[in-house]
Write an enzyme that holds these catalytic residues in place. Sequence first.
Site, short mmCIF file in Angstrom:
data_model
loop_
_atom_site.label_atom_id
_atom_site.label_comp_id
_atom_site.label_asym_id
_atom_site.label_seq_id
_atom_site.Cartn_x
_atom_site.Cartn_y
_atom_site.Cartn_z
N ASP A 37 0.83 -1.21 0.00
CA ASP A 37 0.00 0.00 0.00
C ASP A 37 0.87 1.26 0.00
O ASP A 37 1.97 1.26 0.55
CB ASP A 37 -0.90 -0.02 1.24
CG ASP A 37 -2.05 0.97 1.12
OD1 ASP A 37 -2.31 1.45 0.00
OD2 ASP A 37 -2.67 1.27 2.15
N HIS A 53 2.39 3.45 -9.06
CA HIS A 53 2.22 2.03 -9.39
C HIS A 53 3.41 1.51 -10.21
O HIS A 53 3.82 0.37 -10.07
CB HIS A 53 0.92 1.81 -10.17
CG HIS A 53 -0.31 2.12 -9.36
ND1 HIS A 53 -0.43 1.74 -8.04
CD2 HIS A 53 -1.46 2.77 -9.67
CE1 HIS A 53 -1.61 2.14 -7.58
NE2 HIS A 53 -2.25 2.78 -8.54
N LEU A 95 11.49 -20.38 -5.26
CA LEU A 95 10.53 -19.52 -4.54
C LEU A 95 9.18 -19.62 -5.23
O LEU A 95 9.11 -19.64 -6.47
CB LEU A 95 11.02 -18.05 -4.59
CG LEU A 95 10.04 -16.99 -4.07
CD1 LEU A 95 9.94 -17.05 -2.54
CD2 LEU A 95 10.47 -15.58 -4.50
C1 FPP Z 1 -1.66 0.21 -3.43
O1 FPP Z 1 -1.31 1.56 -3.51
C2 FPP Z 1 -1.35 -0.61 -4.57
C3 FPP Z 1 -2.24 -1.19 -5.43
C4 FPP Z 1 -3.67 -0.92 -5.47
C5 FPP Z 1 -1.83 -2.18 -6.38
C6 FPP Z 1 -0.74 -1.83 -7.28
C7 FPP Z 1 0.40 -2.69 -7.12
C8 FPP Z 1 1.48 -2.60 -7.88
C9 FPP Z 1 1.63 -1.64 -8.98
C10 FPP Z 1 2.55 -3.50 -7.72
C11 FPP Z 1 2.40 -4.46 -8.82
C12 FPP Z 1 2.97 -5.69 -8.47
C13 FPP Z 1 2.75 -6.87 -9.08
C14 FPP Z 1 3.57 -7.96 -8.62
C15 FPP Z 1 1.79 -7.12 -10.18
P1 FPP Z 1 -2.48 2.64 -3.41
O2 FPP Z 1 -2.77 3.08 -4.80
O3 FPP Z 1 -3.64 2.10 -2.66
O4 FPP Z 1 -1.78 3.76 -2.59
P2 FPP Z 1 -2.48 4.88 -1.69
O5 FPP Z 1 -3.03 4.19 -0.48
O6 FPP Z 1 -1.34 5.76 -1.36
O7 FPP Z 1 -3.51 5.55 -2.52
#
Ligand code: FPP
Length: 246
Positions: free
Chosen positions: A17, A34, A128
């Site tokens: 997060d 992201h 892994l």
């Molecule tokens: C949370 O940050 C993240 C997500 C909703 C998902 C995104 C994840 C990634 C880009 C990593 C990708 C990894 C893989 C392995 C596919 P948020 O947007 O909720 O952050 P905020 O709480 O600051 O708004």
Amino acid sequence: MTNQTEALPRHVAIIMDGNGRWARKRGLPRVAGHKVGMERAREITEAAGKRGVKALTLFAFSSENWQRPEDEVSYLMDLFVTGLEREAKALHKNNVRLRVIGDRSRFSAKLQQRMLEAEAMTADNTALNLNIAANYGGRWDIVQAVSQHLQNNPGISQVSEQDISDRVQLHDEPPLDLLIRTGGEIRISNFLLWQAAYAELYFSDVLWPDFHPEELDKALAAYAQRQRRYGKTGEQVTGESAQGDA
Ligand code: FPP
């Protein structure tokens, strides 16, 4: 816990997060977070493997994330497609087995295809196990496990814990030892509800794009200090008898 091997979690899960806030703090669009978040996922996967963790489960997209602005969802979908295309070979080279958990039916045909290809390519790898949770929700997981069981056993009137444990996602992985959440919020957000029953929880204020391997090491060190009791007393676990015990 007496030595390092015992103190190392076999299965670690992470709620990644803080991407959006990381980007906003820099005056960038949320999606820039992201993009860096994806790089961090790659770095942490490599570090977890090196530390000897056997299974790593990352929460990439929750069942609730569809409610985000359309352009953010579509950016994330593109990121997953290109990420899978680009990373599958590298994962394979590093002997990592990739699996996607969650309800895939809502993803595009192209993304579902990339998921199947990456899983097939890496299926026999052993260093892994990397599990990516995509369109995943803990309640969905429990419901799909119960539904599967009922379908296979029509007419039954009881369901046991074992029946569910055998059918939830990750049932063939080591039990979840450590659940990490980055980004400062103290909640599980419908992630591995069943699997986290006895997991140690670790919350970090660090935003996911800043969660470098040294932050993972802090979480592993905190885990090594915890005493896992599974409902027993501390004395039972350490084998010491407490003062006054019969
Ligand atoms: C949370 O940050 C993240 C997500 C909703 C998902 C995104 C994840 C990634 C880009 C990593 C990708 C990894 C893989 C392995 C596919 P948020 O947007 O909720 O952050 P905020 O709480 O600051 O708004």
